[in-house]
Design a protein around this motif. Structure first.
Motif, PDB file in Angstrom:
ATOM      1  N   PHE A   1       4.542  49.918  10.624  1.00 43.88           N
ATOM      2  CA  PHE A   1       4.708  49.407  11.986  1.00 43.88           C
ATOM      3  C   PHE A   1       5.690  50.125  12.505  1.00 43.88           C
ATOM      4  CE2 PHE A   1       7.246  46.928  15.063  1.00 43.88           C
ATOM      5  CZ  PHE A   1       6.200  46.358  15.896  1.00 43.88           C
ATOM      6  N   ASP A   2       5.179  50.901  13.856  1.00 47.41           N
ATOM      7  CA  ASP A   2       6.072  51.637  14.560  1.00 47.41           C
ATOM      8  C   ASP A   2       6.400  53.233  13.949  1.00 47.41           C
ATOM      9  OD1 ASP A   2       5.862  50.157  16.762  1.00 47.41           O
ATOM     10  OD2 ASP A   2       7.979  49.608  17.029  1.00 47.41           O
TER      11      ASP A   2
ATOM     12  N   GLY B   1      -3.038  49.872  16.046  1.00 51.98           N
ATOM     13  CA  GLY B   1      -2.025  50.010  16.873  1.00 51.98           C
ATOM     14  C   GLY B   1      -1.681  48.263  17.414  1.00 51.98           C
ATOM     15  N   SER B   2      -1.618  48.163  18.621  1.00 51.27           N
ATOM     16  CA  SER B   2      -1.238  46.772  19.374  1.00 51.27           C
ATOM     17  C   SER B   2      -2.609  45.958  19.550  1.00 51.27           C
ATOM     18  CB  SER B   2      -0.304  46.585  20.357  1.00 51.27           C
ATOM     19  OG  SER B   2      -0.903  47.503  21.151  1.00 51.27           O
TER      20      SER B   2
ATOM     21  N   THR C   1       0.466  45.564  25.298  1.00 50.52           N
ATOM     22  CA  THR C   1       1.358  46.140  24.259  1.00 50.52           C
ATOM     23  C   THR C   1       2.460  45.046  24.079  1.00 50.52           C
ATOM     24  OG1 THR C   1       0.589  48.420  24.156  1.00 50.52           O
ATOM     25  CG2 THR C   1       2.715  47.753  22.973  1.00 50.52           C
TER      26      THR C   1
ATOM     27  N   ARG D   1      -0.531  38.899  14.676  1.00 47.38           N
ATOM     28  CA  ARG D   1      -1.140  39.340  15.746  1.00 47.38           C
ATOM     29  C   ARG D   1      -2.667  38.856  15.644  1.00 47.38           C
ATOM     30  NH1 ARG D   1       0.972  45.581  16.795  1.00 47.38           N
ATOM     31  NH2 ARG D   1       2.681  44.882  18.358  1.00 47.38           N
TER      32      ARG D   1
ATOM     33  N   ASP E   1       4.553  56.964  17.023  1.00 47.71           N
ATOM     34  CA  ASP E   1       3.405  56.701  16.067  1.00 47.71           C
ATOM     35  C   ASP E   1       1.986  56.906  16.551  1.00 47.71           C
ATOM     36  OD1 ASP E   1       3.771  54.301  17.495  1.00 47.71           O
ATOM     37  OD2 ASP E   1       3.361  53.173  15.835  1.00 47.71           O
ATOM     38  N   ASN E   2       1.745  57.067  17.962  1.00 44.90           N
ATOM     39  CA  ASN E   2       0.689  57.376  18.445  1.00 44.90           C
ATOM     40  C   ASN E   2       0.782  58.823  19.197  1.00 44.90           C
ATOM     41  OD1 ASN E   2       0.290  54.293  19.521  1.00 44.90           O
ATOM     42  ND2 ASN E   2      -1.520  55.220  18.745  1.00 44.90           N
TER      43      ASN E   2
ATOM     44  N   HIS F   1       8.635  54.901  20.543  1.00 47.26           N
ATOM     45  CA  HIS F   1       7.942  55.222  19.251  1.00 47.26           C
ATOM     46  C   HIS F   1       6.916  56.297  19.274  1.00 47.26           C
ATOM     47  CE1 HIS F   1       4.988  52.143  20.109  1.00 47.26           C
ATOM     48  NE2 HIS F   1       5.923  51.491  20.728  1.00 47.26           N
TER      49      HIS F   1
ATOM     50  N   ASN G   1       0.331  52.281  13.201  1.00 49.44           N
ATOM     51  CA  ASN G   1       0.706  51.298  12.229  1.00 49.44           C
ATOM     52  C   ASN G   1      -0.046  51.499  10.792  1.00 49.44           C
ATOM     53  OD1 ASN G   1       2.212  50.421  14.302  1.00 49.44           O
ATOM     54  ND2 ASN G   1       1.236  48.604  14.604  1.00 49.44           N
TER      55      ASN G   1
ATOM     56  N   ARG H   1       3.534  42.488  21.191  1.00 52.16           N
ATOM     57  CA  ARG H   1       4.841  42.706  20.588  1.00 52.16           C
ATOM     58  C   ARG H   1       5.599  41.328  20.575  1.00 52.16           C
ATOM     59  NH1 ARG H   1       6.032  48.094  19.273  1.00 52.16           N
ATOM     60  NH2 ARG H   1       7.854  48.124  19.051  1.00 52.16           N
TER      61      ARG H   1
HETATM   62  N1  HSE Z   1       3.226  50.622  17.000  1.00 48.79           N
HETATM   63  C1  HSE Z   1       2.980  49.820  18.182  1.00 48.79           C
HETATM   64  C2  HSE Z   1       2.806  48.424  18.085  1.00 48.79           C
HETATM   65  C3  HSE Z   1       1.585  50.476  18.913  1.00 48.79           C
HETATM   66  O1  HSE Z   1       2.094  48.274  17.161  1.00 48.79           O
HETATM   67  O2  HSE Z   1       3.022  47.668  18.899  1.00 48.79           O
HETATM   68  C4  HSE Z   1       1.194  50.443  20.295  1.00 48.79           C
HETATM   69  O3  HSE Z   1       2.127  51.299  21.011  1.00 48.79           O
END
Ligand code: HSE
Length: 306
Positions: free
Chosen positions: A20-21, A258-259, A181, A232, A140-141, A138, A15, A185
């Motif tokens: 995001f993602d 991330g989350s 996570t 968050r 992104d990681n 996704h 992120n 979310r």
């Molecule tokens: N992009 C994801 C999130 C990362 O923020 O929920 C966690 O897998």
């Protein structure tokens, strides 16, 4: 013919506030190891052991074996594989623990079979594993865990490497609480205002432009989180105090990794990063929270054979 390989895969920050993602980078520390060994039974993938974390050893419920099996199968199942995981990135930390396992597994199969796939070509297989853990597909990681550096993941098409800020000194704080996570979310709104979305897109664009201009300070300044962090923050223990302290000690940017629950803080000198790390450690001790702190940079390397 290789009979075993030992792999390393990096932790990742997803992120980075603006994407995001769709944005993530590989860290120089921490990272983790995995050993893969050939076994005779073609197509079988089993987990021999997991050190450092309590994870399901059933091959259909483990991110690493799912990723390994997916690639092994695509390569025609010439053998079977046994995996041994050395987890140093704690599951649920928000710095890509499952992505590191998935990346090490996919890169490990590629290495042991000498299949010659490029890191970006391994992403779909690693994603088969990662999506089992995260419940969403996704990259992104996983993409930075395989490709290294800073990676943009567009909604369609292949992930794109962009120049990473080479002068960033990153402090990653992991307060040891568990945030799933899915829960992280669930607090996010399904719709956002056009004005906020437009501003966020502009900050993402400014970040990418600064990366190409090799302007580390401008890249940090662009990391404004308008859409996700505000929802968050309340899940992260002492987030506002952490943020206030990090900025007071020289952070130029930072937010939730991330989350969560990990947070990342960007400094432009090693001294400043050390100061931030010291102040965050004092805060965690004061609050009686178990934690770990990593001093890191963006790693140019993704998963590789040791
Ligand atoms: N992009 C994801 C999130 C990362 O923020 O929920 C966690 O897998």
């Amino acid at each position: 013919m290789k009979t075993s390989v030992e792999m390393w895969a990096p932790a990742t920050v997803a992120n980075l506030n603006v994407g995001f993602d769709s944005l993530g980078c590989a860290l120089s520390a921490p990272g983790e190891r995995m050993v893969l060994r050939r076994i005779d039974n073609r197509g079988e993938v089993r987990i021999a052991d997991v050190h450092g974390a309590e994870l399901d050893l059933h091959p259909e419920r483990n991110v690493a074996s799912i990723a390994a099996k997916s690639l092994l199968n695509a390569l025609g199942n010439p053998c079977g594989l046994e995996l041994e995981l050395f987890k140093t990135i704690l599951p649920g930390s928000g710095i890509g623990s499952s992505a590191a396992s998935a990346a090490a597994a996919a890169a490990g199969v590629n290495a042991i079979l000498e299949a010659g796939l490029r890191p970006d070509e391994l992403i779909p297989f690693a994603l088969d594993g990662e999506s089992f853990a995260s419940g969403a597909r996704h990259a992104d990681n996983v993409a930075p865990a395989l490709m290294g550096g800073m990676v943009v993941c567009p909604p369609e098409g292949a992930p794109i490497s962009i120049p990473a800020p080479s002068g960033w000194h990153m402090v990653v704080l992991h307060p040891q609480v568990t945030i799933r996570t899915a829960d992280s979310r669930a607090v996010l709104p399904s719709d956002v205002k056009l004005t906020a979305a437009s501003k966020q897109a502009a900050w993402f664009a400014a970040f990418v432009a600064a990366c190409y201009e090799r302007d580390d300070a401008a890249a940090a300044l662009a990391l404004e989180d308008l859409l996700v962090g505000p929802h968050r923050g309340a899940l992260i223990p002492h987030f506002m105090e952490t943020r206030e302290l990090a900025f007071r000690h020289g952070a130029r940017a930072g937010g939730i990794s991330g989350s969560g629950p990990s947070t990342f803080w960007v400094a432009l000198s090693k001294d400043s990063a050390n100061e931030i790390a010291g102040s965050l450690k004092d805060l965690m001790v004061d609050k009686g929270l178990d934690h770990s702190i990593h001093l890191s940079a963006v790693s140019a390397r993704g998963a590789y054979e040791i």
